[in-house]
Scaffold this active site. Structure first.
Site, PDB file in Angstrom:
ATOM      1  N   GLU A   1       2.187   8.130  -9.586  1.00 50.46           N
ATOM      2  CA  GLU A   1       1.509   6.839  -9.563  1.00 50.46           C
ATOM      3  C   GLU A   1       1.957   5.954 -10.725  1.00 50.46           C
ATOM      4  O   GLU A   1       2.579   6.418 -11.687  1.00 50.46           O
ATOM      5  CB  GLU A   1      -0.011   7.039  -9.617  1.00 50.46           C
ATOM      6  CG  GLU A   1      -0.629   7.367  -8.268  1.00 50.46           C
ATOM      7  CD  GLU A   1      -0.613   6.184  -7.310  1.00 50.46           C
ATOM      8  OE1 GLU A   1      -0.201   5.091  -7.711  1.00 50.46           O
ATOM      9  OE2 GLU A   1      -1.033   6.369  -6.158  1.00 50.46           O
TER      10      GLU A   1
ATOM     11  N   GLU B   1      -1.634 -15.286   1.581  1.00 49.08           N
ATOM     12  CA  GLU B   1      -0.596 -14.940   0.601  1.00 49.08           C
ATOM     13  C   GLU B   1       0.771 -15.491   0.991  1.00 49.08           C
ATOM     14  O   GLU B   1       1.602 -15.783   0.120  1.00 49.08           O
ATOM     15  CB  GLU B   1      -0.489 -13.422   0.428  1.00 49.08           C
ATOM     16  CG  GLU B   1      -1.554 -12.792  -0.431  1.00 49.08           C
ATOM     17  CD  GLU B   1      -2.790 -12.385   0.336  1.00 49.08           C
ATOM     18  OE1 GLU B   1      -3.708 -11.820  -0.271  1.00 49.08           O
ATOM     19  OE2 GLU B   1      -2.838 -12.636   1.565  1.00 49.08           O
TER      20      GLU B   1
ATOM     21  N   HIS C   1       0.838  -1.194   0.000  1.00 48.43           N
ATOM     22  CA  HIS C   1       0.000   0.000   0.000  1.00 48.43           C
ATOM     23  C   HIS C   1       0.876   1.250   0.000  1.00 48.43           C
ATOM     24  O   HIS C   1       2.023   1.218   0.435  1.00 48.43           O
ATOM     25  CB  HIS C   1      -0.913   0.017   1.238  1.00 48.43           C
ATOM     26  CG  HIS C   1      -1.780  -1.186   1.359  1.00 48.43           C
ATOM     27  ND1 HIS C   1      -3.058  -1.241   0.864  1.00 48.43           N
ATOM     28  CD2 HIS C   1      -1.524  -2.407   1.894  1.00 48.43           C
ATOM     29  CE1 HIS C   1      -3.564  -2.441   1.094  1.00 48.43           C
ATOM     30  NE2 HIS C   1      -2.651  -3.167   1.720  1.00 48.43           N
ATOM     31  N   ARG C   2       0.312   2.338  -0.482  1.00 48.59           N
ATOM     32  CA  ARG C   2       1.001   3.634  -0.489  1.00 48.59           C
ATOM     33  C   ARG C   2       0.939   4.235   0.906  1.00 48.59           C
ATOM     34  O   ARG C   2      -0.146   4.436   1.447  1.00 48.59           O
ATOM     35  CB  ARG C   2       0.313   4.547  -1.498  1.00 48.59           C
ATOM     36  CG  ARG C   2       0.948   5.898  -1.659  1.00 48.59           C
ATOM     37  CD  ARG C   2       0.292   6.633  -2.807  1.00 48.59           C
ATOM     38  NE  ARG C   2      -0.759   7.532  -2.392  1.00 48.59           N
ATOM     39  CZ  ARG C   2      -1.618   8.119  -3.216  1.00 48.59           C
ATOM     40  NH1 ARG C   2      -1.568   7.848  -4.507  1.00 48.59           N
ATOM     41  NH2 ARG C   2      -2.539   8.933  -2.771  1.00 48.59           N
TER      42      ARG C   2
END
Length: 498
Positions: A281, A228, A165-166
């Site tokens: 981005e 995961e 995540h950012r």
């Protein structure tokens, strides 16, 4: 490259070191603010602005943190080419989707490192400003963790989630985090809030390739309830080793270079109080800051001796490669389950690894396959929110060759019959065309028109589209050459006299 890099990041780098052009070491001092991003930009690759092209992994050995203090190492570009990223697992790019599907189908559960056998780790002060977190542009909201893999356990289901995540550094012990709506980490955070508490998290910087690739798999590939970490274990061929965090009740990956421990809270703060921009981005545009994001309160940081902080540049090949492999596997799996005669799937980095999908189809067996190709391609656009364009090609077209794709689109497509448009579908708002300001035909921001370009040859006309095959000449039979004939014409005028 052999199957190195499965255990940790340093093993991966050791496998690249002897290979020409794969790893560049920058030994001079570089500032974290602008220095890392500006130097790497020439190698980042599209969609970074030109002039740029895919290049090596770059290890900056002396990066000075923005808050001052000792210089530390920063790695960028490890996954900057599909060939290198797949090679870290001993695979070719075309084999990655198949390997990921196998890993999801046969996960290998992680294991806990026995007490006393943990790798040595230093416990650092919870001060993010002491880390060399890069700032890419002068519009950025601040330093960003762009490859921080967050590990958390859903308190309701007990299922772990590892996802990237950012995260923007808002202070020595504060991060804002943008969780794309609908992802598993957001669900775990909401479950913790319903119970009246914060969600303990471990943010990893610098993991082995199998873990990084697994963490970037979409939800359409990894079903709910599948860990995961177990996918990474199958992908890497060995269970992922876990250990306990020092300052929160959470697990972390034992071999990580850095682990930022903390709690995901309900506090909402603006991502950038001073302006509209966030950080570049992956689609190639400057990101827009969110007005209110949840925060992570950092409680501690652990690090290996000589830890390497791994990062990515927002626009460029690297992030798109990481996202593309998982998307390819998800689409390939969906089409195979539907019985479609698909040969391969490729998601070009120019589409961020997700918005453009190239599907290579097996040779058509009847005219019915003309309709099947089109229906299956449209189903991909309908079922995968991120997919905006699908390009269908035949077996004789290389889906990873931009030149071959443009050739097929030029010579195997008539727009009035081979282009299908699906108007006003759910999309992805980071694409700036997916807004009502761009198109009045869209009912809301984040929606888009989607398209299928059918560049496959109609079955009935396949004889007209044959590509030439170049034949190697037949090898001539080996003969024994006679000895050379020497002809004497008297002494040379330049011969030495005796």
């Amino acid at each position: 490259m052999t199957r190195r890099g499965l255990a940790d990041l340093r093993t991966a780098l050791a496998g690249l070191d002897p290979l020409p052009g794969e790893l560049v070491r920058v030994r001079e001092e570089v500032p974290a603010r602008y220095g890392v991003g500006a130097r790497y930009a020439r190698w980042a690759g599209t969609p970074a602005p030109p002039p740029t092209g895919p290049g090596p992994a770059v290890l900056f050995e002396r990066v000075v943190p923005g808050g001052g203090g000792a210089a530390r190492s920063v790695l960028i570009g490890l996954y900057g080419s599909r060939r290198r990223a797949a090679g870290l697992l001993g695979l070719t790019p075309g084999a990655m989707a198949h390997r990921l599907l196998d890993a999801v189908a046969s996960p290998v559960a992680p294991t806990r490192v026995p007490a006393g056998r943990d790798r040595p780790r230093d416990l650092l002060a919870p001060d993010l400003t002491a880390l060399p977190v890069p700032v890419l542009t002068d519009e950025d909201a601040g330093p960003y963790l762009t490859l921080g893999a967050v590990l958390a356990t859903d308190p309701d289901t007990g299922v772990r989630n590892l996802s990237v995540h950012r995260m923007c550094v808002q202070g020595p012990d504060r991060l804002t985090i943008w969780m794309v709506p609908g992802r598993d980490l957001e669900a775990a955070h909401r479950a913790a809030r319903r119970r009246g508490g914060n969600l303990p998290v471990a943010i990893h910087l610098g993991l082995g390739p199998a873990l990084m690739l697994a963490s970037c798999c979409p939800a359409s590939l990894v079903p709910a309830g599948v860990d995961e970490l177990a996918v990474a274990g199958a992908l890497g061929g060995a269970p992922v080793e876990l250990t306990e965090c020092r300052t929160v009740d959470a697990e972390c990956v034992a071999h990580a270079e850095y682990v930022i421990e903390g709690e995901l809270t309900a506090d909402l703060v603006p991502e950038n109080p001073d302006g509209p921009a966030a950080t570049p981005e992956f689609l190639g545009y400057q990101g827009r800051a969110h007005p209110a994001l949840p925060t992570v309160r950092v409680t501690g940081i652990t690090a290996r001796d000589g830890a390497i902080l791994q990062t990515v540049s927002g626009p460029g090949h690297e992030q798109s490669v990481l996202l593309g492999f998982g998307m390819e596997a998800a689409v390939l799996g969906r089409l195979r389950r539907a019985g479609a005669p698909v040969e391969a799937v490729h998601c070009p980095t120019a589409g961020g690894g997700q918005l453009m999908v190239v599907v290579q189809w097996r040779a058509k067996r009847s005219s019915a396959d003309d309709r099947l190709v089109r229906e299956a391609a449209v189903s991909v656009l309908e079922e995968f929110r991120m997919a905006k364009l699908v390009v269908s090609v035949d077996e004789d077209v290389d889906p990873e060759s931009d030149a071959d794709l443009w050739w097929a689109m030029t010579t195997r497509l008539q727009a009035d019959r081979d282009l299908a448009v699906l108007p006003d579908r759910e999309g992805f708002p980071l694409d700036p065309t997916q807004s009502t300001a761009y198109s009045a035909a869209l009912s809301a921001d984040g929606r888009t028109a989607k398209a299928h370009f059918d560049c496959t040859v109609p079955y009935a006309q396949r004889a007209r589209f044959r590509r030439p095959r170049f034949t190697e000449p037949a090898a001539e039979p080996e003969t024994v050459a006679p000895p050379p004939v020497r002809i004497s014409a008297g002494p040379s005028p330049h011969a030495p006299r005796r």
